[in-house]
Design a protein around this motif. Structure first.
Motif, PDB file in Angstrom:
ATOM      1  N   ASN A  64       2.483   1.674  -3.468  1.00 13.06           N
ATOM      2  CA  ASN A  64       1.521   2.154  -4.464  1.00 13.06           C
ATOM      3  C   ASN A  64       0.894   3.491  -4.095  1.00 13.06           C
ATOM      4  OD1 ASN A  64       1.096   0.047  -6.657  1.00 13.06           O
ATOM      5  ND2 ASN A  64       1.074  -1.237  -4.820  1.00 13.06           N
ATOM      6  N   ASP A  99       0.839  -1.210   0.000  1.00 14.16           N
ATOM      7  CA  ASP A  99       0.000   0.000   0.000  1.00 14.16           C
ATOM      8  C   ASP A  99       0.870   1.254   0.000  1.00 14.16           C
ATOM      9  OD1 ASP A  99      -2.408  -1.379   0.022  1.00 14.16           O
ATOM     10  OD2 ASP A  99      -2.508  -1.441   2.203  1.00 14.16           O
ATOM     11  N   ILE A 100       2.000   1.196   0.698  1.00 16.10           N
ATOM     12  CA  ILE A 100       2.929   2.341   0.699  1.00 16.10           C
ATOM     13  C   ILE A 100       3.595   2.450  -0.673  1.00 16.10           C
ATOM     14  CG2 ILE A 100       4.967   3.349   1.797  1.00 16.10           C
ATOM     15  CD1 ILE A 100       4.336   1.676   4.296  1.00 16.10           C
ATOM     16  N   ARG A 143      -1.254   4.137  -1.907  1.00 17.64           N
ATOM     17  CA  ARG A 143      -2.704   4.005  -1.712  1.00 17.64           C
ATOM     18  C   ARG A 143      -3.130   4.754  -0.449  1.00 17.64           C
ATOM     19  NH1 ARG A 143      -2.031  -2.008  -2.670  1.00 17.64           N
ATOM     20  NH2 ARG A 143      -2.313  -2.189  -4.918  1.00 17.64           N
ATOM     21  N   TYR A 144      -4.423   5.038  -0.390  1.00 19.60           N
ATOM     22  CA  TYR A 144      -5.001   5.751   0.756  1.00 19.60           C
ATOM     23  C   TYR A 144      -4.212   7.055   0.927  1.00 19.60           C
ATOM     24  CZ  TYR A 144      -6.487   0.912   1.140  1.00 19.60           C
ATOM     25  OH  TYR A 144      -6.958  -0.343   0.845  1.00 19.60           O
ATOM     26  N   LEU A 183      -1.133   7.138   2.015  1.00 18.32           N
ATOM     27  CA  LEU A 183       0.268   6.742   2.186  1.00 18.32           C
ATOM     28  C   LEU A 183       1.125   7.312   1.057  1.00 18.32           C
ATOM     29  CD1 LEU A 183      -0.394   3.053   3.251  1.00 18.32           C
ATOM     30  CD2 LEU A 183       0.322   4.953   4.710  1.00 18.32           C
TER      31      LEU A 183
END
Lengths: 59, 283
Positions: free
Chosen positions: A40, A37-38, A42-43, A45
């Motif tokens: 990419n 997720d980091i 995402r959110y 991040l």
């Protein structure tokens, strides 16, 4: 924008997978799902702020 | 609960944390990720003695997702393969937006249980999982509305204060069910003294589940059995069977803790018994 060290591959070293998975070319290992997720961004991040591996290699 | 509960032969509920959201098959090829793999792992864990399965959802490439549809696919696979096991969804999710954290609660039917993180914890070098009180309350409210029993996840000593705060703000159904988590970093430091302090410090009438990370999984599960609590094992929290040897499956870890409970004379709860102990709605 994703981390420049991120790639997706199905095999590296002793690891082989059915689907392509996140791989860190800086650390030369597959990435844990939560770390992906980091990678990419995402959110909320951001690899530049949250990833110690990126920060170390960017210095 | 206490040593008296052990002496009273109260059944121990075994929860199997099958997959988690942090590591994946890069850590161990034995960790289930797809709905089908998770469904089969749930059935094997149930046959081994688990009454509850704690579930996270993954994308096809193993990465985290909070998508309701993916949780639904997992639940459908679990119900297809397992007999009567209790489904517990994770609502945990470092950095995920609050709205996404609610999505695991919205399957049809709703899960009988869901995790509720009691506060912040550090991740890696530059990341914190916030778990604000506002989020805790909103997740609790949706659980209450949908008849979902919250599993209060206590990562450290301050989170026991947060349970008391939640009890001041909301009316939790008895029994209050808290998972006490021991390990490195933000977690309560894994010592027997800290374990005893933690169980003594729970609100009156609360029951507890015991979770030790990594090498602490078996000793803390054993203490949970001895002190009248419940236990959680599985590849989410520990990928090894013993030093240097990966666990073959979630079921292998469940089988081991069931053997410990049997040796210590504590009966292992069936899913029906676990529903009665925890006051679950059933499905």
């Amino acid at each position: 924008m994703s981390c420049p060290y991120l790639s997706y591959r199905a095999a590296a070293g002793d690891h082989e997978f059915d689907t392509e998975r996140a791989y860190c070319t800086a650390a030369e290992r597959f990435v844990e799902p939560m770390r992906a997720d980091i990678c990419n961004d995402r959110y909320d991040l951001d690899h530049e702020r949250h990833c110690e591996i990126y920060r170390e290699h960017a210095e | 609960m206490s040593y008296d509960s052990f002496l009273a032969d109260e059944p121990v509920i075994v929860t199997a944390a099958l997959t988690g959201g942090v590591h994946g098959k890069e850590a161990t090829p034995n960790l289930p990720e797809s709905p089908e793999e998770i469904g089969r792992a749930a059935a094997a864990a149930e046959r081994a003695g688990a009454a509850v399965v704690h579930l996270h959802a993954r994308r096809p490439n193993g990465e985290r997702t909070f998508d309701t549809g993916r949780f639904q696919a997992i639940d459908d696979a679990v119900r297809r393969h397992a007999d009567d096991v209790i489904i517990q969804h994770s609502t945990g999710g470092t950095a995920a937006p609050d709205a996404d954290r609610h999505r695991p609660l919205r399957t049809d039917p709703a899960p009988e249980m869901a995790s509720l993180d009691m506060g912040p914890l550090n991740r890696y070098a530059h990341l914190t999982s916030e778990n604000t009180r506002g989020l805790v309350d909103s997740l609790y409210d949706e659980m209450h509305e949908r008849g979902i029993k919250p599993e209060l996840e206590v990562f450290n000593d301050g989170h026991r204060n947060e349970i008391r705060g939640l009890l001041d703000r909301r009316d939790l159904a008895d029994p209050v069910y808290a998972t006490l988590i021991f390990g490195p970093g933000t977690l309560t430091r894994p010592t027997p003294r800290n374990f005893l302090t933690a169980i003594d410090d729970l609100p009156e009438g609360a029951t507890f589940n015991t979770l030790g990370f990594g090498r602490h999984q078996l000793p803390f599960a054993t203490m949970g059995v001895l002190f009248g609590g419940h236990v959680r094992v599985g590849l989410e929290d520990n990928v090894y069977y013993r030093r240097g040897e990966l666990a073959a499956s979630n079921a292998q870890l469940v089988e081991r803790v069931v053997r410990v409970a049997n040796e210590l004379g504590r009966p292992v709860a069936t899913p029906a018994e676990a529903r009665a102990i925890l006051g679950l709605r059933g499905v």
